[in-house]
Design a protein around this motif. Structure first.
Motif, PDB file in Angstrom:
ATOM      1  N   GLY A   1      17.873  -4.215  21.695  1.00  0.00           N
ATOM      2  CA  GLY A   1      17.647  -3.239  22.764  1.00  0.00           C
ATOM      3  C   GLY A   1      16.687  -3.979  23.808  1.00  0.00           C
ATOM      4  O   GLY A   1      15.941  -4.874  23.604  1.00  0.00           O
ATOM      5  N   MET A   2      16.604  -3.333  24.996  1.00  0.00           N
ATOM      6  CA  MET A   2      15.834  -3.859  26.019  1.00  0.00           C
ATOM      7  C   MET A   2      15.172  -2.409  26.651  1.00  0.00           C
ATOM      8  O   MET A   2      15.896  -1.732  27.219  1.00  0.00           O
ATOM      9  CB  MET A   2      16.549  -4.575  27.114  1.00  0.00           C
ATOM     10  CG  MET A   2      15.638  -5.205  28.255  1.00  0.00           C
ATOM     11  SD  MET A   2      16.649  -6.234  29.408  1.00  0.00           S
ATOM     12  CE  MET A   2      17.821  -5.080  30.144  1.00  0.00           C
ATOM     13  N   LEU A   3      13.934  -2.872  27.386  1.00  0.00           N
ATOM     14  CA  LEU A   3      13.339  -1.742  28.137  1.00  0.00           C
ATOM     15  C   LEU A   3      12.773  -2.269  29.608  1.00  0.00           C
ATOM     16  O   LEU A   3      12.475  -3.376  29.417  1.00  0.00           O
ATOM     17  CB  LEU A   3      12.098  -0.922  27.447  1.00  0.00           C
ATOM     18  CG  LEU A   3      12.252  -0.451  26.076  1.00  0.00           C
ATOM     19  CD1 LEU A   3      10.902   0.169  25.736  1.00  0.00           C
ATOM     20  CD2 LEU A   3      13.429   0.573  26.051  1.00  0.00           C
ATOM     21  N   VAL A   4      13.159  -1.528  30.474  1.00  0.00           N
ATOM     22  CA  VAL A   4      13.177  -2.064  31.903  1.00  0.00           C
ATOM     23  C   VAL A   4      12.021  -1.187  32.689  1.00  0.00           C
ATOM     24  O   VAL A   4      12.188   0.071  32.664  1.00  0.00           O
ATOM     25  CB  VAL A   4      14.204  -2.615  32.613  1.00  0.00           C
ATOM     26  CG1 VAL A   4      13.905  -3.123  34.097  1.00  0.00           C
ATOM     27  CG2 VAL A   4      15.292  -3.332  31.786  1.00  0.00           C
TER      28      VAL A   4
ATOM     29  N   THR B   1       8.188   3.729  31.723  1.00  0.00           N
ATOM     30  CA  THR B   1       6.894   3.280  32.239  1.00  0.00           C
ATOM     31  C   THR B   1       5.652   3.822  31.484  1.00  0.00           C
ATOM     32  O   THR B   1       4.476   3.547  31.648  1.00  0.00           O
ATOM     33  CB  THR B   1       6.680   3.595  33.714  1.00  0.00           C
ATOM     34  OG1 THR B   1       6.886   5.154  33.771  1.00  0.00           O
ATOM     35  CG2 THR B   1       7.827   2.865  34.464  1.00  0.00           C
ATOM     36  N   THR B   2       5.907   4.734  30.633  1.00  0.00           N
ATOM     37  CA  THR B   2       4.873   5.318  29.916  1.00  0.00           C
ATOM     38  C   THR B   2       4.949   5.160  28.325  1.00  0.00           C
ATOM     39  O   THR B   2       6.119   5.111  27.844  1.00  0.00           O
ATOM     40  CB  THR B   2       4.845   6.972  30.192  1.00  0.00           C
ATOM     41  OG1 THR B   2       5.973   7.689  29.700  1.00  0.00           O
ATOM     42  CG2 THR B   2       4.982   7.250  31.517  1.00  0.00           C
ATOM     43  N   GLN B   3       3.931   5.577  27.642  1.00  0.00           N
ATOM     44  CA  GLN B   3       4.053   5.273  26.244  1.00  0.00           C
ATOM     45  C   GLN B   3       5.061   6.520  25.540  1.00  0.00           C
ATOM     46  O   GLN B   3       5.510   5.878  24.601  1.00  0.00           O
ATOM     47  CB  GLN B   3       2.599   5.704  25.746  1.00  0.00           C
ATOM     48  CG  GLN B   3       2.403   5.471  23.996  1.00  0.00           C
ATOM     49  CD  GLN B   3       2.543   3.937  23.697  1.00  0.00           C
ATOM     50  OE1 GLN B   3       1.606   3.303  24.138  1.00  0.00           O
ATOM     51  NE2 GLN B   3       3.513   3.729  22.996  1.00  0.00           N
ATOM     52  N   GLN B   4       5.027   7.644  26.146  1.00  0.00           N
ATOM     53  CA  GLN B   4       5.776   8.723  25.483  1.00  0.00           C
ATOM     54  C   GLN B   4       7.356   8.220  25.834  1.00  0.00           C
ATOM     55  O   GLN B   4       8.053   8.370  24.905  1.00  0.00           O
ATOM     56  CB  GLN B   4       5.612  10.002  26.105  1.00  0.00           C
ATOM     57  CG  GLN B   4       6.213  11.075  25.706  1.00  0.00           C
ATOM     58  CD  GLN B   4       6.165  12.461  26.590  1.00  0.00           C
ATOM     59  OE1 GLN B   4       5.576  12.412  27.410  1.00  0.00           O
ATOM     60  NE2 GLN B   4       6.729  13.502  25.744  1.00  0.00           N
ATOM     61  N   GLN B   5       7.561   7.719  26.888  1.00  0.00           N
ATOM     62  CA  GLN B   5       9.289   7.154  27.141  1.00  0.00           C
ATOM     63  C   GLN B   5       9.480   6.022  26.223  1.00  0.00           C
ATOM     64  O   GLN B   5      10.353   5.974  25.701  1.00  0.00           O
ATOM     65  CB  GLN B   5       9.183   6.604  28.733  1.00  0.00           C
ATOM     66  CG  GLN B   5       9.143   7.961  29.430  1.00  0.00           C
ATOM     67  CD  GLN B   5       9.001   7.306  30.943  1.00  0.00           C
ATOM     68  OE1 GLN B   5       8.703   6.394  31.298  1.00  0.00           O
ATOM     69  NE2 GLN B   5       9.877   8.075  31.928  1.00  0.00           N
TER      70      GLN B   5
ATOM     71  N   ALA C   1      12.017   5.922  23.276  1.00  0.00           N
ATOM     72  CA  ALA C   1      13.313   4.990  23.357  1.00  0.00           C
ATOM     73  C   ALA C   1      13.288   3.754  21.898  1.00  0.00           C
ATOM     74  O   ALA C   1      14.497   3.919  21.672  1.00  0.00           O
ATOM     75  CB  ALA C   1      12.921   3.982  24.526  1.00  0.00           C
ATOM     76  N   ILE C   2      12.222   3.715  21.607  1.00  0.00           N
ATOM     77  CA  ILE C   2      12.011   2.825  20.361  1.00  0.00           C
ATOM     78  C   ILE C   2      12.666   3.843  19.170  1.00  0.00           C
ATOM     79  O   ILE C   2      13.500   3.199  18.329  1.00  0.00           O
ATOM     80  CB  ILE C   2      10.801   2.124  19.984  1.00  0.00           C
ATOM     81  CG1 ILE C   2      10.266   1.403  21.153  1.00  0.00           C
ATOM     82  CG2 ILE C   2      10.826   1.575  18.624  1.00  0.00           C
ATOM     83  CD1 ILE C   2      11.372   0.091  21.530  1.00  0.00           C
TER      84      ILE C   2
ATOM     85  N   LYS D   1       0.562  -3.385  25.472  1.00  0.00           N
ATOM     86  CA  LYS D   1      -0.068  -2.535  24.682  1.00  0.00           C
ATOM     87  C   LYS D   1       0.649  -1.447  24.031  1.00  0.00           C
ATOM     88  O   LYS D   1       0.400  -0.985  22.861  1.00  0.00           O
ATOM     89  CB  LYS D   1      -1.100  -2.019  25.593  1.00  0.00           C
ATOM     90  CG  LYS D   1      -2.187  -1.009  24.692  1.00  0.00           C
ATOM     91  CD  LYS D   1      -3.356  -0.509  25.654  1.00  0.00           C
ATOM     92  CE  LYS D   1      -4.357   0.272  24.718  1.00  0.00           C
ATOM     93  NZ  LYS D   1      -3.781   1.254  24.011  1.00  0.00           N
ATOM     94  N   MET D   2       1.734  -0.996  24.573  1.00  0.00           N
ATOM     95  CA  MET D   2       2.453   0.143  24.220  1.00  0.00           C
ATOM     96  C   MET D   2       3.317  -0.171  22.970  1.00  0.00           C
ATOM     97  O   MET D   2       3.415   0.419  22.028  1.00  0.00           O
ATOM     98  CB  MET D   2       3.650   0.495  25.290  1.00  0.00           C
ATOM     99  CG  MET D   2       2.864   1.049  26.529  1.00  0.00           C
ATOM    100  SD  MET D   2       4.368   1.494  27.761  1.00  0.00           S
ATOM    101  CE  MET D   2       3.278   1.993  29.342  1.00  0.00           C
TER     102      MET D   2
END
Length: 322
Positions: free
Chosen positions: A36-39, A74-78, A82-83, A103-104
């Protein structure tokens, strides 16, 4: 006795077959399940985000695994959402395509011991958290040398995302090394994707007679270069080789091959050798390079610059440090 000998022979043959089968299974076994990838921004920015997506697709092709990506995270919640979704789909290798994910990921890594987290350009690490860092000072320096050589007004402009970017200091030093008479004007967007502000800064710098620009930001580098081309001025490309935006406009580019680090990290993970930690890469590692040079740049200067780059690869010293 004959029966015993036959039984012993059969046992030995079965044992050999079992060992060979076991070896064959182990040789084909891979640790990657899904990736997986987060952008932070977009995979279509023609710059940093596009590099990450290219790396993800190369992993998909090389390892024949399913891959997933999410944009605008862009946020910890997002990130948490996603994870969790990735983990439920069987993803066990996750790339965070930005420094913001350090940090996230650190805050949730222990909750997912079967997932290895990888992100770029940060100082956070854990047993299952790896930071891959580009040493971008040198690429900025060599880009600055080109700008210092090619400016006719002795006015060079930087439009950067943030003040802390190492390539900015390097670019400034490179301009001054090559052309002590040149003035470097710096402007900051304070974000990677505020294209409107970047274009406003370009307009202001153009009014100050700047004729070579370094738009050092993910989403706005290409739009700024397009304006530079329309104005008949020069630019240094950022992160990707942007010569396709105009070979007579883009003098060269400071290139980072994030996709190569994606594949390398995946290869290491696949054989159980991807370590948690902080690792740095530069020209010497084949993941930082200068892009194609414009025909506008004198050949003798290009040869001299390439000699400086070769020297830097050998001893790690920039021209102003010799």
């Amino acid at each position: 006795m004959r029966i015993l000998r036959k039984l012993a022979s059969v046992f030995i043959i079965c044992l050999i077959v079992a060992l060979l089968s076991s070896c064959n299974v182990n040789s084909q076994q891979q640790n990657i399940n899904k990736v997986g990838m987060l952008v932070e921004g977009s995979i279509n920015d023609q710059s940093w985000g596009s590099k990450g997506y290219k790396g993800l697709l190369e992993i998909k092709e090389q390892f024949d695994v399913d891959v997933y990506f999410k944009e605008g995270v862009t946020t910890q919640q997002q990130v948490n959402h996603a994870i969790e979704e990735f983990a439920n789909q069987g993803v066990n290798l996750v790339f965070g395509h930005s420094s913001i994910y350090g940090k996230m990921f650190k805050d949730i890594a222990n909750e997912y011991p079967d997932v290895h987290f990888v992100y770029f350009n940060g100082g956070y690490s854990d047993d299952n958290l790896t930071s891959l860092n580009f040493s971008s000072h040198a690429m900025g320096f060599f880009g600055g040398m080109v700008a210092g050589k090619m400016t006719k007004t002795n006015q060079v402009g930087i439009i950067a995302a943030h003040e802390w970017q190492p390539e900015i200091e390097g670019f400034f030093e490179g301009v001054n090394y090559q052309n002590p008479n040149a003035e470097v004007k710096m402007e900051f967007v304070n974000g990677w994707d505020n294209t409107e502000r970047a274009l406003d800064l370009f307009k202001s710098l153009k009014e100050e007679n700047v004729d070579v620009y370094y738009p050092a930001g993910d989403s706005f580098s290409a739009p700024v270069i397009n304006r530079v081309r329309e104005a008949g001025l020069y630019a240094i490309g950022f992160v990707t080789d942007q010569s396709n935006l105009g070979e007579n406009t883009v003098l060269t580019s400071t290139v980072q091959y994030a996709n190569r680090l994606y594949v390398q990290a995946a290869e290491d993970f696949n054989v159980g050798e991807l370590q948690g930690g902080i690792f740095t890469f530069d020209f010497q590692d084949g993941v930082v390079e200068m892009g194609d040079f414009s025909p506008k740049v004198p050949g003798e200067f290009v040869a001299d610059l390439e000699r400086h780059i070769d020297n830097y690869k050998e001893d790690g010293l920039l021209p102003n440090e010799r």
